[in-house]
Design a protein around this motif. Structure first.
Motif, short mmCIF file in Angstrom:
data_model
loop_
_atom_site.label_atom_id
_atom_site.label_comp_id
_atom_site.label_asym_id
_atom_site.label_seq_id
_atom_site.Cartn_x
_atom_site.Cartn_y
_atom_site.Cartn_z
N ILE A 16 0.84 -1.20 0.00
CA ILE A 16 0.00 0.00 0.00
C ILE A 16 0.87 1.25 0.00
O ILE A 16 0.62 2.20 -0.75
N LYS A 17 1.92 1.26 0.81
CA LYS A 17 2.79 2.42 0.90
C LYS A 17 3.51 2.66 -0.43
O LYS A 17 3.66 3.80 -0.89
N LYS A 55 1.80 7.09 -6.78
CA LYS A 55 0.77 8.04 -7.17
C LYS A 55 1.20 9.48 -7.02
O LYS A 55 0.65 10.37 -7.64
N GLU A 56 2.18 9.71 -6.13
CA GLU A 56 2.63 11.09 -5.89
C GLU A 56 3.45 11.65 -7.01
O GLU A 56 4.04 11.07 -7.80
#
Length: 194
Positions: free
Chosen positions: A186-187, A193-194
Motif C-alpha cells: 500500500i505504501k 501516485k505522488e
C-alpha cells in the motif's frame, strides 16, 4: 501537571479553577515506565487509567497461536487503560506496554468517582473523553468490517499522522488488521501516485 491542566481546559467548556485543579492533582500519581515495561498485563485487573505525559504505549492481545493484535496506540495527552477491567474489576485480556520510555499520571477508579463529586470540570472532561473514545471505536469497527486495507491505511494517516513517526510498520499493520507485506505494498502504491 501542566499538560493535564491544559487537557482539562481544552475539554471542558468552563475550564477549571486553580483551586479545583489543586484538588484534581491530589488524586493523580506520577509513574515512569521504561521501554517495553508493562502498565498492565493480561490476567491482571486494571486498577488505574493513565494520562501520558511523555512517550508512547501500545495495547494488544495475544491469540491462541501467539500472534499479537494491536488494539490501541497512544502518545502524549492520550489516556490508556482497559475500560472493561477498570470498570468491572475483572481480569484484563490485554497487555499495555511502553513502546518508548514513558511518563504518565495515574488515577484509580475510586479516585475518579470521588473527583466526580468534587470537580465539575473533571466530569465534563471525562465525558468528552468517553464520547471521543466511543466515536473512534465506532469508526474503527466500521472500517475494519467494511473498508479495504488501502482505505484503512489512508484513514489512519489522515487521522493519526503523528503515530506514523512513533511506531514501526509491523505495529501499525497489526493495528490496521493487515499484514506487514500488505502495508508495504500500500505504501509503495501511494508513493507511485505522488
Amino acid at each position: 501537571m501542566e499538560q493535564l491542566l491544559d487537557y482539562i481546559n481544552q475539554h471542558s467548556s468552563s475550564g477549571i479553577s486553580e483551586k479545583d485543579f489543586e484538588t484534581v492533582k491530589s488524586y493523580f500519581t506520577h509513574k515512569k515506565l521504561r521501554k517495553k515495561q508493562y502498565f498492565l498485563q493480561e490476567g491482571d485487573i486494571c486498577r488505574h487509567f493513565g494520562f501520558i505525559l511523555k512517550g508512547s504505549m501500545r495495547q494488544y492481545t495475544v491469540d491462541d497461536k501467539g500472534a499479537e493484535h494491536v488494539i490501541q496506540l497512544a502518545i502524549e495527552n492520550w489516556w490508556v487503560g482497559d475500560r472493561e477491567s477498570y470498570t468491572m474489576s475483572t481480569p484484563s485480556v490485554y497487555n499495555i506496554e511502553a513502546w518508548e520510555d514513558t511518563e504518565l499520571l495515574m488515577i484509580s477508579r475510586q479516585d475518579v468517582l470521588e473527583l466526580f463529586q468534587r470537580c465539575p470540570a473533571f466530569i465534563e472532561t471525562v465525558k468528552m473523553m468517553d464520547d471521543r473514545n466511543n466515536i473512534a471505536n465506532q469508526r474503527r469497527i466500521t472500517s475494519s468490517i467494511s473498508a479495504s486495507a488501502d482505505k484503512r491505511y489512508t484513514d489512519f494517516i489522515n487521522c493519526y499522522p503523528n503515530l506514523l513517526e512513533r511506531f514501526p510498520q509491523h505495529i501499525i499493520a497489526s493495528y490496521l488488521g493487515i499484514t506487514k507485506d500488505t502495508l508495504s505494498r500500500i505504501k509503495r502504491q501511494l508513493l507511485q501516485k505522488e
